[in-house]
Design an enzyme around this catalytic site. Structure first.
Site, PDB file in Angstrom:
ATOM      1  N   HIS A 132     -11.428  12.653   1.105  1.00  0.00           N
ATOM      2  CA  HIS A 132     -11.559  11.282   1.575  1.00  0.00           C
ATOM      3  C   HIS A 132     -11.541  11.159   3.090  1.00  0.00           C
ATOM      4  O   HIS A 132     -12.359  10.460   3.675  1.00  0.00           O
ATOM      5  CB  HIS A 132     -10.423  10.464   0.975  1.00  0.00           C
ATOM      6  N   ARG A 136      -2.549  10.827   6.263  1.00  0.00           N
ATOM      7  CA  ARG A 136      -2.686   9.451   6.714  1.00  0.00           C
ATOM      8  C   ARG A 136      -2.285   8.474   5.612  1.00  0.00           C
ATOM      9  O   ARG A 136      -2.604   8.690   4.446  1.00  0.00           O
ATOM     10  CB  ARG A 136      -4.146   9.181   7.106  1.00  0.00           C
ATOM     11  N   GLN A 178      -7.552  14.802   3.690  1.00  0.00           N
ATOM     12  CA  GLN A 178      -6.871  13.977   2.691  1.00  0.00           C
ATOM     13  C   GLN A 178      -7.690  13.865   1.414  1.00  0.00           C
ATOM     14  O   GLN A 178      -8.876  13.572   1.458  1.00  0.00           O
ATOM     15  CB  GLN A 178      -6.640  12.569   3.253  1.00  0.00           C
ATOM     16  N   PHE A 203       0.841  -1.193   0.000  1.00  0.00           N
ATOM     17  CA  PHE A 203       0.000   0.000   0.000  1.00  0.00           C
ATOM     18  C   PHE A 203       0.877   1.244   0.000  1.00  0.00           C
ATOM     19  O   PHE A 203       2.036   1.190   0.419  1.00  0.00           O
ATOM     20  CB  PHE A 203      -0.907   0.013   1.248  1.00  0.00           C
ATOM     21  N   LEU A 220     -15.067   5.951  -4.257  1.00  0.00           N
ATOM     22  CA  LEU A 220     -13.725   5.396  -4.019  1.00  0.00           C
ATOM     23  C   LEU A 220     -13.413   4.179  -4.887  1.00  0.00           C
ATOM     24  O   LEU A 220     -14.173   3.230  -4.950  1.00  0.00           O
ATOM     25  CB  LEU A 220     -13.624   5.004  -2.536  1.00  0.00           C
ATOM     26  N   SER A 232      -6.243   3.914   8.720  1.00  0.00           N
ATOM     27  CA  SER A 232      -7.451   4.448   9.367  1.00  0.00           C
ATOM     28  C   SER A 232      -8.279   3.341  10.019  1.00  0.00           C
ATOM     29  O   SER A 232      -8.796   3.515  11.117  1.00  0.00           O
ATOM     30  CB  SER A 232      -8.317   5.212   8.372  1.00  0.00           C
ATOM     31  N   ARG A 262      -0.700   9.191  -0.411  1.00  0.00           N
ATOM     32  CA  ARG A 262      -1.835   9.740  -1.147  1.00  0.00           C
ATOM     33  C   ARG A 262      -1.701  11.225  -1.455  1.00  0.00           C
ATOM     34  O   ARG A 262      -2.106  11.687  -2.523  1.00  0.00           O
ATOM     35  CB  ARG A 262      -3.112   9.508  -0.342  1.00  0.00           C
ATOM     36  N   HIS A 306      -8.013  11.671  -1.791  1.00  0.00           N
ATOM     37  CA  HIS A 306      -7.619  10.339  -2.261  1.00  0.00           C
ATOM     38  C   HIS A 306      -7.375  10.399  -3.766  1.00  0.00           C
ATOM     39  O   HIS A 306      -8.143  11.032  -4.481  1.00  0.00           O
ATOM     40  CB  HIS A 306      -8.742   9.339  -1.946  1.00  0.00           C
ATOM     41  N   GLU A 339      -7.053   2.205  -3.161  1.00  0.00           N
ATOM     42  CA  GLU A 339      -5.625   2.247  -3.415  1.00  0.00           C
ATOM     43  C   GLU A 339      -5.082   0.840  -3.661  1.00  0.00           C
ATOM     44  O   GLU A 339      -4.019   0.671  -4.257  1.00  0.00           O
ATOM     45  CB  GLU A 339      -4.951   2.874  -2.185  1.00  0.00           C
TER      46      GLU A 339
END
Lengths: 314, 570, 293
Positions: B341, B383, B229, B114, B241, B388, B275, B231, B244
């Site tokens: 996001h 983040r 944030q 990630f 969404l 999260s 991100r 995304h 990722e």
């Protein structure tokens, strides 16, 4: 210009439901939910419905379009119009309407609760790390775990329309999530409970739940999976199991169904009340000459069918 | 009046995890304005981070460094350390509860790469990890229904704090419109984020700042509100969404020229940079006219992964593309753009989940918060993906335990029920009596547009000043709106109006904090101050309510233990 | 046109009039039906409860038999149709599974290919352009004034991802055939619903109530008769109708015809030839309407 014919209901104002037409130009790419939002925000703020994620994962916006349950956020509005450019929107079925498209989910959740919707891993303390589960074992619960509890299957279930005691597709799919989980130690007890009236054997095979399911959860397939486990676990003392076993025995013996034997064996030879229930229809059919031949004939080459049964240890 | 030992507002991952902690010894009310299974935690797709080392060596130290670096050194490192150290344990606990995880061939929890994580650390359940955990926790809540009373479709209006002690919340039943006070010895907020203030957002309609605003209206500051944030992979125009994980599995980002442009911005990590960096790269390409066909989107290309891998690892993403834009990512690239996001900021808490009032860490007795609505802060200025869900579970548990311990130590506080109810009822009345001609739909749309355009991926003093001015004008117009539904029964219009009021205030707080931070760090990028400035801004921001409708800004130091701020490249 | 006919069990048992009328209809239309005498029962979705693999193996064997004959396979029962299609979908597209199945079949000298024979319900044949043309030529007694309510039977429609029959929510195959026969189709919501037969042994009350609701819907829509492509639906809608009447305190008295009976009527055959007198619910109403033309 499209017409959204929406079933309205507000018992604070009047006791009967009615249909109201809203005309709207559907913006390009708009989902049904986008359109309903536009109606609420630009035409009538009192229109009530549930919605949240608008990406088909929260399960809030289930409703009926043209008589069938769907997620409003998941479908392009233009694809739902009939040839007159109209789509009819109604609340989900099999649940009591509260206001407009909002229905009472209480029975739905009570039934989820009834199947003990949590892992029962047995008494032993869990290992220090994760319990292992092979990718194959994971696949047995992969589809069922995609359920988002939207209630679409519950809405369109044919058995529920006539029998409110039926657990319904969502609860049974949730049950399969644990019946088939390699980590759950309570399989036998679960399938025993699920074989009682209101459980798996009350599913009428209409497969509406497969059509309406917005995810790969597809409850009907899950119900069939539980049935197979129940039979493997030896939970046979009910009409559903007896029916499946008798049916299969009959195909094994002759390659075809023995229609005279099946009803009797399904009821169970000692089930006097059940057997008596068969009498009226049996008599009627006898009088019309509709009783299947008393001497049950096998298909040609039944040997080959028996061989397949044997190879599969059935 | 309804009484419980502890009341938890919000039934996503953090709220339910907290409830499971409290219910060990006390009676708990779990309140949600939707149903627990409808919470927005369920929309999280890609994974939950922990250094299980199931597919490659890993350690909590590396997880900590990645998190601090990813957060552009604004994270409180004492909290980060405890957070990453707990990660493996909480994930094993989730697994023991029954959470469904994808597996390695030998049956352990599978892990994948990630953005910003130097190791494959994301534990996942295909591409619906949040959904899997949400339902596993919901199952445990149903199992403990004797001690956890769930109030589904109840709305929280305000927090009752008197003499420095939290005493409960004022709520209403959406179905009947009845206003009630829930008195409790401790209150936990797990109310999620507020991305709905933006035009392009991944957030659910329910993500509307109700919790953070209720805290703020009680005099509690909001921390780091400027850090929102964006995304990198939101569906073009809709913002929905696309995980990722699509890049974690090897997906490419292509500009209008068909080029993998990330080599210009993060040559080493490419598509798997954090991100903030990827979102800015995308926006830069779009702003330079290198979007696809010169439009406001770029392509997420998964075709080379093949149908089998997509179906195994990213089935939901494929279905979303087919359902929403008729694009099958097996055959075509997906059009995407940056989308609001996650809020790094929120209600300030210490590492135990207790809400704090100031830079000194003074606690508000009996008030706790966890998850996206809280700012511990472990995420700092940005983040990392999969951190999260971990935050929600780790700090949900901690806030729950802290609330449990606190509630056990105090007597039931007294509450002036009629006064508290009257406040909310008169708010209802005030809304019902508005006779203006303003459309709430227009106001909401204008707010969202200005927030994305002027307070989005790139910001500067001028755009932010315009943004604040616009938001203030909208706040005035908001008072003159038109209401259709004046009934009590399931009046969703009323709740949407209340939510809009909350978001307008939140939008002002975000843009005001953004204007004050004259540097660029993590998710906050000032075009007029494009560099990080540790000399003047290595601190958290706190926005307090001040007399009337005003705002007051203060700062709070960052806790730095193991990792001194350094240059951040990928 | 020549097909391998998979009769199913019930057409040789409790609904022999279906077999009789199918043969007459096919003969008059000039369609050659070669009965598959060594094909096993489709399992009716019940054998798969015991073992999904067993059900698929038996059905794959049936399909292989048709393939060996070089003929497309025709069914006269929605349930058989649904089960055979389901097996086909399960196997096609899963090479591993296909190997496993063929390994089982090989000892009996069978080989399942999956693409050689198409599986069609009789109504598919009739509703095809060729079928429609054939009806146009062969109908000698248009069923003028006869209002027919189609009852499809679940398995042929759903799950649509495994049945590929028609639009599962708005099918038109049966109604198109009615029109070609000169009859008037009646559209009513229950036409795609379940008759309740699969649970008549487990939950009789619910089963009969389902059938009753569908019958009521058809009656209220003005239908003179219900026409079904599924003998199992026929059993619940016809054989159990007196009990349904008693349970729901109604008197529907609506005749239920097998699709081949309706077709054969339009081709000039008499109700007697088609053994319509064997039905539990009198078909006098239909005979009367046809006689009064």
């Amino acid at each position: 210009m499209a017409t959204f014919r929406i079933k309205r209901y507000n018992p604070e104002k009047q006791p009967e439901a009615y249909y109201e037409d809203f005309d709207l130009d559907i913006p390009s790419g708009a989902t049904l939910l986008d359109c309903i939002n536009l109606i609420k925000w630009t035409k009538d703020g009192s229109l009530s419905y549930r919605m949240s994620c608008r990406s088909a994962i929260c399960g809030s916006c289930g409703m009926k379009a043209n008589g069938h349950a769907l997620l409003a956020c998941q479908r392009q509005a233009s694809s739902l119009l009939d040839k007159d450019g109209t789509v009819t929107i109604e609340p989900l079925g099999n649940m009591k309407p509260i206001k407009d498209l909002v229905v009472d989910f209480k029975p739905f959740w009570e039934k989820i609760d009834r199947i003990k919707p949590y892992l029962q891993p047995g008494e032993e303390p869990p290992p220090e790390k994760e319990r292992t589960q092979s990718p194959e074992q994971f696949r047995l619960i992969d589809d069922t775990s995609t359920c988002i509890m939207c209630g679409n299957c519950y809405s369109d279930c044919n058995t529920l329309e006539v029998d409110g005691n039926f657990l319904g597709p969502a609860a049974l799919a949730k049950a399969q999530r644990f019946v088939s989980d390699s980590r759950d130690q309570n399989t036998h007890e679960r399938v025993r409970e699920l074989s009682k009236p209101g459980g798996i054997w009350d599913c009428t095979h209409c497969a509406e739940c497969v059509e309406r399911c917005p995810k790969p959860a597809r409850p009907f397939y899950r119900i069939k999976e539980i049935m197979t486990v129940a039979l493997e676990e030896g939970v046979h003392n009910n009409n559903g199991a007896r029916h499946a076993l008798s049916f299969t025995r009959s195909v094994k013996a002759s390659g075809r169904l023995n229609e005279n034997q099946l009803p009797v064996e399904s009821m169970g030879y000692f089930n006097i009340k059940g057997l008596l229930e068969l009498v009226p229809v049996g008599l009627r059919m006898l009088l019309k000459g509709k009783i299947p031949p008393i001497i049950h004939k096998s298909i040609d080459d039944v040997k080959d069918v028996k061989r397949i049964f044997k190879d599969l240890k059935q | 009046m309804i009484e419980h030992d502890v009341v938890i507002v919000g039934a996503g991952l953090a709220g339910m995890r907290a409830a499971l902690e409290v219910c060990r010894d006390l009676d708990v009310a779990l309140l949600t304005k939707v149903y627990p299974s409808r919470s927005h935690s369920g929309a999280a797709q890609g994974g939950i981070a922990a250094s299980l080392a199931n597919s490659e060596d890993d350690s909590w130290e590396e997880h900590m460094f990645d998190t601090v670096k990813g957060g552009d050194y604004l994270s409180d490192q004492d909290a980060v350390e405890e957070y990453v150290k707990s990660a493996s344990r909480v994930i094993y606990e989730l697994e023991h509860m029954g959470c469904v995880f994808s597996r390695t061939p030998d049956g352990r929890i599978a892990q994948r790469s990630f953005g910003g994580h130097s190791r494959p650390r994301a534990c996942f359940s295909a591409d619906r990890t949040g959904h899997a955990i949400l339902h596993a926790l919901h199952e445990q809540v149903m199992k403990n229904s004797r001690s956890i009373k769930v109030y589904s479709e109840w709305f929280m209006h305000s927090l009752i704090i008197e003499d420095g002690q939290c005493r409960g919340v004022v709520v209403s039943d959406v179905r009947t419109g009845a206003v009630e006070v829930i008195q409790a010895k401790a209150v936990v907020f797990a109310t999620g984020g507020y991305g709905r203030a933006f035009q392009i957002t991944t957030n659910a309609f329910a993500s509307t700042a109700d919790g953070v605003l209720a805290a703020f209206n009680s005099g509690i500051p909001l921390e780091d509100a400027e850090f929102v944030q964006f995304h990198p992979s939101g569906l073009y125009r809709q913002g929905i969404l696309f995980s990722e994980a699509a890049r974690g599995e090897g997906g490419y980002l292509l500009n209008g020229l068909g080029k993998r442009f990330m080599e210009k911005y993060a040559p080493e990590r490419m598509e798997l940079a954090p991100r903030d960096i990827v979102a800015r790269a995308e926006q830069s390409e779009i702003d330079a006219g290198r979007g696809v066909n010169g439009e406001d989107f770029i392509h997420l290309d998964l075709r080379h992964l093949g149908e089998a891998r997509i179906m195994e690892r990213l089935p939901q993403i494929r279905q979303l593309g087919i359902d929403f834009i008729s694009v099958d990512c097996v055959k075509e690239p997906l059009p995407i753009q940056p989308t609001a996001h996650y809020s790094m900021g929120g209600i300030p808490t210490d590492k135990f989940g207790a809400v704090v009032m100031d830079a000194e860490g003074t606690r508000v007795n009996g008030f706790f918060a966890a998850g996206e609505c809280a700012c511990v802060s472990v995420h700092g200025a940005n983040r990392l993906g999969t951190n999260s869900l971990l935050d929600a579970v780790v700090f949900g548990e901690r806030a729950g335990r802290s609330a449990l311990e606190y509630a056990k130590s105090v007597a039931s506080p007294s509450v002036n029920e009629s006064r508290e109810k009257t406040r909310v009822l008169s708010q209802f009345e005030e809304i019902f009596q508005r006779e203006g001609s303003e459309s709430y739909n227009d106001i909401r749309n204008e707010m969202k547009v200005v927030m994305t355009a002027k307070c989005g991926v790139f910001r500067d003093a001028e755009s932010l000043a315009q943004c604040i001015e616009k938001i203030k004008a909208l706040q005035v117009r908001y008072k003159k709106g038109k209401v259709t539904d004046k009934g009590r029964l399931f009046n969703t219009e009323l709740y949407e109006i209340i939510e809009l009021g909350n978001m307008l205030k939140m939008a002002e707080i975000i843009s005001t904090a953004a204007l004050a931070r004259k540097e660029s760090r993590g998710g906050h990028f000032r075009s007029d101050f494009p560099k990080r400035n540790d000399v003047d801004f290595l601190h958290h921001s706190l926005v307090y309510p001040s007399d009337g409708d005003g705002l007051e800004l203060k700062t709070k130091p960052v806790v730095i233990t193991r990792h001194q701020p350094a240059e951040r490249t990928y | 046109m020549k097909f391998a006919l998979f009769t199913g069990c019930v057409a040789h048992g409790a609904t022999r009039e279906l077999m009789v009328s199918t043969k007459l209809a096919a003969e008059t239309l000039g369609i050659d039906f070669v009965e598959m005498k060594s094909a096993a029962c489709c399992g009716a979705g019940v054998v798969s409860e015991k073992s999904p693999l067993l059900a698929d193996a038996l059905n794959a064997r049936t399909i292989a038999l048709a393939e060996a004959q070089g003929l497309d396979l025709v069914t006269i029962c929605s349930t058989c149709q649904g089960q055979l299609k389901k097996t086909e979908c399960h196997i096609n597209g899963d090479e591993e599974y296909k190997k496993k199945i063929n390994h089982l079949l090989s000892d009996g000298g069978h080989q399942y290919d999956g693409h050689k024979s198409r599986i069609k319900h009789f109504s598919n044949i009739l509703a095809s352009p060729e079928g429609m043309q054939l009806l146009k030529e062969k109908v000698t007694r248009p069923l003028k004034g006869l209002k027919c309510a189609a009852f499809y039977g679940c398995y042929v429609l759903r799950p649509s991802e495994l049945s590929e029959f028609d639009d599962p929510d708005n099918p038109t195959a049966l109604e198109d055939i009615f029109t070609a026969l000169g009859a008037t189709p009646v559209y009513y919501p229950s036409r795609t619903k379940c008759c309740g037969f699969p649970i008549v042994m487990m939950n009789k009350k619910a089963s009969l109530e389902m059938a009753g609701n569908a019958l009521l819907d058809a009656v209220e829509s003005g239908a003179d008769c219900v026409v079904t492509g599924c003998p199992l639906c026929h059993l619940n809608l016809d054989s159990y109708q007196p009990e349904i009447d008693k349970l729901l305190k109604k008197k529907y008295a609506i005749p239920v015809l097998h699709l081949p009976q309706l077709v054969a009527l339009a081709l000039g055959h008499t109700p007697k030839e088609l053994e319509m007198d064997k039905h539990i619910v009198s078909t006098a109403k239909v005979n009367h309407i046809l006689a009064s033309q």
